[in-house]
Enzyme design. Structure first.
Site, PDB file in Angstrom:
ATOM      1  N   TYR A  80       0.841  -1.191   0.000  1.00  0.00           N
ATOM      2  CA  TYR A  80       0.000   0.000   0.000  1.00  0.00           C
ATOM      3  C   TYR A  80       0.874   1.238   0.000  1.00  0.00           C
ATOM      4  O   TYR A  80       2.060   1.188   0.314  1.00  0.00           O
ATOM      5  CB  TYR A  80      -0.968   0.007   1.190  1.00  0.00           C
ATOM      6  CG  TYR A  80      -0.315   0.219   2.531  1.00  0.00           C
ATOM      7  CD1 TYR A  80      -0.203   1.502   3.080  1.00  0.00           C
ATOM      8  CD2 TYR A  80       0.191  -0.845   3.266  1.00  0.00           C
ATOM      9  CE1 TYR A  80       0.397   1.703   4.317  1.00  0.00           C
ATOM     10  CE2 TYR A  80       0.785  -0.657   4.493  1.00  0.00           C
ATOM     11  CZ  TYR A  80       0.880   0.624   5.024  1.00  0.00           C
ATOM     12  OH  TYR A  80       1.478   0.824   6.240  1.00  0.00           O
ATOM     13  N   CYS A  81       0.256   2.357  -0.380  1.00  0.00           N
ATOM     14  CA  CYS A  81       0.907   3.666  -0.354  1.00  0.00           C
ATOM     15  C   CYS A  81      -0.115   4.666   0.166  1.00  0.00           C
ATOM     16  O   CYS A  81      -1.029   4.295   0.900  1.00  0.00           O
ATOM     17  CB  CYS A  81       1.440   4.035  -1.735  1.00  0.00           C
ATOM     18  SG  CYS A  81       0.154   4.245  -2.983  1.00  0.00           S
ATOM     19  N   LYS A  82       0.016   5.898  -0.226  1.00  0.00           N
ATOM     20  CA  LYS A  82      -0.918   6.925   0.257  1.00  0.00           C
ATOM     21  C   LYS A  82      -2.270   6.829  -0.450  1.00  0.00           C
ATOM     22  O   LYS A  82      -3.310   6.801   0.195  1.00  0.00           O
ATOM     23  CB  LYS A  82      -0.309   8.315   0.067  1.00  0.00           C
ATOM     24  CG  LYS A  82      -1.186   9.432   0.598  1.00  0.00           C
ATOM     25  CD  LYS A  82      -0.501  10.782   0.457  1.00  0.00           C
ATOM     26  CE  LYS A  82      -1.394  11.900   0.968  1.00  0.00           C
ATOM     27  NZ  LYS A  82      -0.756  13.204   0.807  1.00  0.00           N
ATOM     28  N   ILE A 109      -3.694   4.088   1.859  1.00  0.00           N
ATOM     29  CA  ILE A 109      -3.983   4.224   3.275  1.00  0.00           C
ATOM     30  C   ILE A 109      -5.029   5.312   3.536  1.00  0.00           C
ATOM     31  O   ILE A 109      -5.741   5.272   4.537  1.00  0.00           O
ATOM     32  CB  ILE A 109      -2.692   4.458   4.097  1.00  0.00           C
ATOM     33  CG1 ILE A 109      -2.936   4.117   5.579  1.00  0.00           C
ATOM     34  CG2 ILE A 109      -2.146   5.851   3.883  1.00  0.00           C
ATOM     35  CD1 ILE A 109      -1.675   3.969   6.404  1.00  0.00           C
TER      36      ILE A 109
END
Length: 113
Positions: A80-82, A109
């Site tokens: 995952y990332c932003k 996220i």
């Protein structure tokens, strides 16, 4: 390569080891399990808050490939990332590197909480 594949491409979803999961699916699959959970945001973003148990491998780091080569390609990897952009790019890189099961958090996220 078949003539069908040549003419129409072979981009079937089933052929890709990447699965995009909703926040609910992602949470359910990583909860109480020993998984390879990777946050590909910057260290500053990671320190500001991350999913418990995640390892930080910065997408922009020069050591990105080296760090991913330390992981087990046979075990599922959850990334995952932003917002989902860096993790999608990461998922594609991991598929090219031979990872078998890649799970990407839909919307990053920001969508998880």
């Amino acid at each position: 390569m078949s003539i069908f594949s040549f003419l129409f491409g072979n981009n079937s979803v089933q052929d890709k080891p990447i699965k995009v999961l909703s926040p609910e699916e992602f949470k359910a699959q990583i909860q109480d399990k020993d998984v390879q959970l990777i946050d590909v945001r910057t260290p500053a973003e990671f320190e500001a808050g991350h999913i418990e148990g995640a390892k930080n491998i910065d997408f922009f780091s020069g050591k990105f490939n080296v760090e991913f080569d330390k992981l087990d390609k046979e075990k599922p990897v959850y990334i995952y990332c932003k917002s989902g952009n860096r993790s999608r790019q990461t998922a594609n890189k991991l598929a090219e590197r031979g990872f078998k099961d890649i799970y990407d958090l839909e919307g990053g996220i920001l969508n998880y909480k």
